[in-house]
Design an enzyme around this catalytic site. Structure first.
Site, PDB file in Angstrom:
ATOM      1  CB  SER A  67      -1.268   0.211   1.125  1.00  0.00           C
ATOM      2  OG  SER A  67      -1.568   1.102   1.478  1.00  0.00           O
ATOM      3  CG  ASP A  82      -3.617   4.230  -1.494  1.00  0.00           C
ATOM      4  OD1 ASP A  82      -4.546   3.421  -1.624  1.00  0.00           O
ATOM      5  OD2 ASP A  82      -3.944   3.182   0.419  1.00  0.00           O
ATOM      6  CG  ASP A  93      -3.462  -1.148  -1.787  1.00  0.00           C
ATOM      7  OD1 ASP A  93      -3.519   0.028  -1.349  1.00  0.00           O
ATOM      8  OD2 ASP A  93      -4.115  -1.988  -0.956  1.00  0.00           O
ATOM      9  CG  ASP A 142      -7.390  -0.193   0.084  1.00  0.00           C
ATOM     10  OD1 ASP A 142      -6.047   1.038   0.355  1.00  0.00           O
ATOM     11  OD2 ASP A 142      -6.769  -0.462   0.906  1.00  0.00           O
TER      12      ASP A 142
END
Length: 486
Positions: A112, A259, A261, A263
């Protein structure tokens, strides 16, 4: 039984796997994790006839992710479980395709927003249900550490499936494209993908929105695991500047930053102001309650005043949950909540298997702006004035543990408001929440880092907010705390 030498693996955390490359995470550990995860799912009573003997796996753009993914895949296949490789993905794509392909579980290889020398894995089981240290992750760690892997008759089969059509179809189902078409005032949107994994999905969504009243300006768009513009983490104030500058230069109506990744996504209004995540929870809670009267909304205890006010005024059901995705998702399933939100910019959706999605979030916000005809600032100004917040303040501790600090706070919480007409009301759902008649604060130990986190909020009183924030910060520092944000 196939035995490997027993080892200690220290990259297992409360919610996921996260470690420093070649220190406590490498390809050998990734193999063990993949094999242990597959073996655990096969043994689990929750693996049932409705799921396929397969695990979905994807990886972000980090330079180490592909290699770690291949090692995890080898472990899964050696456990006799099939693999569906999604290629380069964000975490929410693994959430979606685990359920879509009716797999027994899913893995996203990602760190992340962590530094470039870190990586990790996020794991889910059937129906994209989270796995935490309390619901299986510790068991997987034990299997991986022991090296005692069951023999299997046949190695699993491997498939590469990179088509994102079903996922994009699902994302688009959250909005009515008519609401973003033929607008009197078209919306100009800056999207900063941070050179992370978001770019390809953004491109596919922009294609679907091509004949609407939306104009997109892409920043740091191409996925690049060397992160030439810095690690994509908009929570760091310095990282927000490029997005803010691009928005102001383009005179855009809003900006969105992801960010690594994706999510989580973060928002800036037309003035370049960063919008704290807690106010986005309010915006989305209102949007869902407009569509579904009386629905349950789940939120975390760090900042609650604005969210509870909106839910109450819209006749919704307010449900508080401990912070952290596994807790939020469990409570949402129990209450069948339509939406859940955390101030950390995680937004969860019932119809997305109760999982968090940055892509659904920005689509809904853009649709809401289009429908309302308001500026972004107009959507949040009243919330910000009515319920000002300190923002999260982080402290490292010297000579005292988080547990000891919270115990000391609990002994005398009224010291922070001697003029209050009533004693503080305490809540220990997550850390310690101290509630007075005109203000409140929450202090809790981080689940992911060696920090204590403080959040303060008031009912419409910025002077009181500043005074109480300073008072509590001084108390933490006097008791062994060091401000970690400076």
């Amino acid at each position: 039984m196939q035995n490997f030498p027993p080892i200690s693996i220290t990259c297992f955390k409360a919610y996921d796997i996260r470690g420093e490359l070649n220190v406590n995470l490498d390809n050998d550990i990734a193999y063990r994790v993949g094999r242990a995860f597959a073996q655990y799912l096969k043994m689990s009573e929750q693996a049932n006839s409705q799921t396929k003997n397969a695990i979905v796996i994807g990886s972000d753009i980090r330079q180490s992710s592909e290699s770690l993914k291949k090692s995890a895949i080898d472990g899964i296949l050696d456990a006799g479980v099939d693999v569906i490789d999604l290629g380069m993905t964000g975490t929410e794509e693994v959430y979606f395709f685990t359920s879509h392909y009716q797999a027994m579980g899913g893995i996203e290889v990602t760190a992340s927003h962590n530094p470039i020398n870190f990586n990790g894995m996020k794991l889910v089981r059937e129906n994209s249900k989270p796995i935490s240290s309390q619901t299986g992750l510790a068991d997987i760690q034990k299997i991986a550490e022991s090296g005692e892997f069951a023999d299997v008759a046949n190695r699993g089969d491997y498939q590469l499936k990179t088509d994102k059509t079903a996922y994009i179809d699902h994302l688009m189902s959250y909005i009515d494209i008519k609401n973003v078409s033929n607008l009197a005032n078209p919306l100009k949107i800056v999207i900063n993908s941070g050179n992370g994994s978001a770019g390809p999905v953004v491109d596919l969504l922009v294609e679907r929105l091509e004949n609407t009243s939306l104009e997109f300006i892409k920043l740091h768009h191409e996925p690049d695991g060397s992160f030439p513009n810095g690690i994509p983490n908009p929570m760091i104030i310095a990282n927000r500047k490029p997005t803010e500058e691009k928005l102001l230069a383009e005179k855009a109506d809003l900006a969105i930053a992801f960010d690594g990744d994706f999510d989580r996504c973060f928002f800036f209004d037309e003035n370049g102001r960063f919008i704290e995540g807690t106010y986005l929870v309010g915006v989305l809670a209102q949007a869902f309650l407009d569509k579904e009267q009386g629905a349950s909304i789940v939120y975390d205890p760090r900042n609650i005043l604005n969210t509870e006010s909106i839910i109450h005024n819209a006749n919704g059901k307010a449900v508080m949950s401990q912070s952290g995705h596994s807790f939020i998702k469990e409570i949402m399933r129990q209450t069948e909540a339509v939406y859940g939100g955390e101030m950390s910019a995680h937004h969860y959706f019932r119809d997305f298997n109760y999982c968090d999605s940055g892509m659904i979030t920005w689509l809904l916000v853009v649709e809401l702006l289009a429908k309302s005809g308001k500026k972004f600032s107009q959507l949040v100004d009243e919330m910000i004035d009515s319920f000002p917040i300190s923002g999260e303040i982080n402290f490292k501790l010297n000579g005292i543990t988080a547990k000891e600090l919270l115990a000391k706070l609990k002994e005398n919480p009224n010291q922070f408001d001697e003029n209050s007409q009533e004693n503080a009301k305490l809540d220990e759902l997550d850390g310690l929440s101290v509630n007075f008649d005109k203000w409140r604060f929450n202090m809790r130990a981080s689940n992911t880092e060696p920090l204590v986190r403080l959040n303060v909020e008031t009912i419409g009183d910025k002077e009181l907010l500043n005074a109480k924030t300073t008072q509590i910060c001084d108390w933490i520092i006097a008791n062994g705390g060091v401000n970690a944000d400076h």
